[in-house]
Scaffold this motif. Sequence first.
Motif, short mmCIF file in Angstrom:
data_model
loop_
_atom_site.label_atom_id
_atom_site.label_comp_id
_atom_site.label_asym_id
_atom_site.label_seq_id
_atom_site.Cartn_x
_atom_site.Cartn_y
_atom_site.Cartn_z
N GLY A 34 2.04 9.19 -6.14
CA GLY A 34 2.21 10.87 -5.83
C GLY A 34 3.62 11.58 -6.43
N ARG A 35 4.18 10.70 -7.05
CA ARG A 35 5.58 11.11 -7.92
C ARG A 35 5.73 10.77 -9.21
NH1 ARG A 35 6.94 9.39 -3.46
NH2 ARG A 35 8.16 11.01 -2.71
N PHE A 36 5.01 9.67 -9.67
CA PHE A 36 5.58 9.21 -11.18
C PHE A 36 4.24 9.27 -11.93
CE2 PHE A 36 8.46 6.29 -8.78
CZ PHE A 36 9.44 7.27 -8.99
N GLU A 37 4.27 9.82 -13.03
CA GLU A 37 3.32 9.72 -14.21
C GLU A 37 2.99 8.13 -14.27
OE1 GLU A 37 1.29 12.05 -15.21
OE2 GLU A 37 2.35 13.87 -14.85
N ARG A 38 3.95 7.48 -14.58
CA ARG A 38 3.65 5.98 -15.09
C ARG A 38 4.95 5.32 -14.81
NH1 ARG A 38 -1.68 5.21 -17.22
NH2 ARG A 38 -1.69 3.07 -17.93
N PRO A 51 12.20 -5.27 -16.56
CA PRO A 51 12.76 -4.03 -16.96
C PRO A 51 11.93 -2.97 -17.04
CG PRO A 51 12.66 -5.52 -18.87
CD PRO A 51 12.30 -6.28 -17.56
N VAL A 52 12.04 -1.82 -16.48
CA VAL A 52 10.75 -0.67 -16.64
C VAL A 52 11.43 0.74 -16.84
CG1 VAL A 52 9.52 -2.05 -15.02
CG2 VAL A 52 11.14 -0.22 -13.97
N THR A 53 10.92 1.86 -17.32
CA THR A 53 11.28 3.04 -17.09
C THR A 53 10.17 3.84 -16.24
OG1 THR A 53 10.02 3.61 -18.94
CG2 THR A 53 12.37 2.98 -19.29
N VAL A 54 10.55 4.92 -15.65
CA VAL A 54 9.55 5.74 -15.19
C VAL A 54 9.58 6.94 -15.62
CG1 VAL A 54 10.02 4.34 -12.88
CG2 VAL A 54 11.38 6.26 -13.17
N THR A 55 8.53 8.09 -15.33
CA THR A 55 8.34 9.05 -15.73
C THR A 55 7.82 9.82 -14.73
OG1 THR A 55 7.73 8.10 -17.96
CG2 THR A 55 6.80 10.92 -17.44
N ARG A 56 8.47 10.94 -14.13
CA ARG A 56 8.18 11.81 -13.00
C ARG A 56 7.14 12.77 -13.27
NH1 ARG A 56 13.37 10.18 -11.30
NH2 ARG A 56 13.17 9.44 -9.20
N LYS A 57 6.26 13.05 -12.19
CA LYS A 57 5.23 14.21 -12.34
C LYS A 57 6.09 15.40 -12.48
CE LYS A 57 1.40 11.95 -10.61
NZ LYS A 57 0.20 12.03 -9.35
N ARG A 111 0.96 -1.15 0.10
CA ARG A 111 0.06 0.28 -0.11
C ARG A 111 0.76 1.06 0.10
NH1 ARG A 111 -1.20 3.09 4.14
NH2 ARG A 111 -0.61 1.46 5.90
N ILE A 112 2.00 1.54 0.91
CA ILE A 112 2.66 2.51 0.91
C ILE A 112 3.43 2.79 -0.21
CG2 ILE A 112 4.77 3.47 2.06
CD1 ILE A 112 3.61 2.00 4.78
N LEU A 113 3.81 1.46 -0.94
CA LEU A 113 4.86 1.75 -2.19
C LEU A 113 3.88 2.36 -3.26
CD1 LEU A 113 6.98 1.12 -4.10
CD2 LEU A 113 5.84 -1.32 -4.42
N TRP A 114 2.87 1.92 -3.19
CA TRP A 114 1.84 2.58 -4.32
C TRP A 114 1.30 3.93 -4.02
CZ3 TRP A 114 1.49 1.96 -9.39
CH2 TRP A 114 1.76 0.62 -9.88
N GLU A 115 0.96 4.25 -2.71
CA GLU A 115 0.76 5.60 -2.43
C GLU A 115 1.80 6.55 -2.96
OE1 GLU A 115 -2.10 4.84 1.83
OE2 GLU A 115 0.02 5.31 1.65
N GLU A 116 3.07 6.13 -2.59
CA GLU A 116 4.14 6.89 -3.12
C GLU A 116 4.30 6.85 -4.46
OE1 GLU A 116 5.58 9.02 -0.96
OE2 GLU A 116 4.33 8.40 0.69
N ILE A 117 4.29 5.83 -5.18
CA ILE A 117 4.33 5.80 -6.89
C ILE A 117 3.38 6.75 -7.53
CG2 ILE A 117 3.91 4.34 -8.80
CD1 ILE A 117 5.05 2.12 -7.12
#
Length: 443
Positions: free
Chosen positions: A411-415, A437-443, A403-409
């Motif tokens: 809040g800061r990543f578009e995807r 393998p992933v990439t992240v896009t920040r807000k 739960r905490i992981l996705w609350e923080e995800i």
Amino acid sequence: MTSTDTDTTGDTEFARPAADFRTPEQEQVAKGAGIAPADELTVDDINPLNANLFAEDRYHRYFERLRDEDPIHFNEIDTAGRYWSVTKADDIKAVEGDWKTFSSASGITLGIPDSGEPASGAQTSAFIAMDPPKQREQRRTVTPAVQPKNLLNVEPLIRERTIDVLESLPEGKTFDWVETVSIELTTRMLATLFDFPFDDRRKLARWSDIVFAIPEPGGVIESHEQRFDELMECVQYFTKLWEERRVDPGQDLVSMLVHGEHTKDMSAQDHLGNLLLLIVGGNDTTRNTMSGSVYGLNTFPEQYDKLIASPDLIRNMVQEIIRWQTPLAYMRRTATRDCELGGKQIRKNDQLLMWYLSANRDGNVFEDPDRVDIERHNADQHLSFGYGVHRCMGLRLAEMQLRILWEEILGRFERIEVQAEPTRTLSSFVHGYTTLPVTVTRK
């Protein structure tokens, strides 16, 4: 502990010489990955044990056929004797709910044919491989670590560490989610629960991995001897912690075991089973669900969109992902007497594999079960944490971490975008990922 080793796809029994032992799962792997597709087999010929099916994500149709055609399914192989695959939720609950008839005391994964004697070596001291009342006594020793009051105390620390890891992720660059996030977060939590030296925390993940690994060239381990040697390192390390906590106890799991009424007279070596149980419970299950959440929401992107639009769905999403992923595929029980289950005649000492992974796709319980549906009304009816006296004691901690992981995800990543199919664990017991393998896009 003697200088013998075994790999029973999960049991830590150390009961036979390494040189002359091939495990049930290795026996299936040795037959090659070219196992026939499920629809080309008669139902009698289906054996879902083959680890290649899980490494290649090809197990689904095998279990679908068993649920539809033969939900309590018999197999017999030379390396393990007689065993039944129990594949539907109600039947698994019946087995889990009757520990007097279906015992854990001979081991929790498929092993050598039972003689009726308790499991040997390290597993005799793991409370997951015991029956009440002894199981309850040892389990209660460590339960305070994951009770609600303690979870409230550790939640700020979990959130702080989650933020720290997420903030460190590279943007615009492909990286491995398993290594960078899932393993890192779970080992940090384990180090806290054990009050384990923080700089050595990756040792905990390593010990967890080797317990269930199938020896193969270039694999997690290459031989039984390697497993034994590394687990001896685990014993030596915890022996030192054991002696320190006898003198200076804290609120950690090692201190609880050292000073618990029913465990205080055991050495670290004698308690290897419980130590590994707690390590695996805090590592494999949580980390594979963390990885599975990213993969599952990418597999069903409309559900990811829905979560982004409605973060209040996180709690139910957590239950749904735990159902859909099912981080431990099965647990074993052993019949203590001749009995009947679902119209099948079970003999004393027969092994029963309770396939949680199959029960969580049971269409009689879950509508459209192969899909991730973060609004599923009964997602929390999954059996990923077991049922009855052996239901996972750390389930609330695992749920909170996710739960905490996705609350923080959110809040800061578009995807978080998966860039390629994951590689999966070669095991029919641990249902997990080795890379994602992933990439992240920040807000």
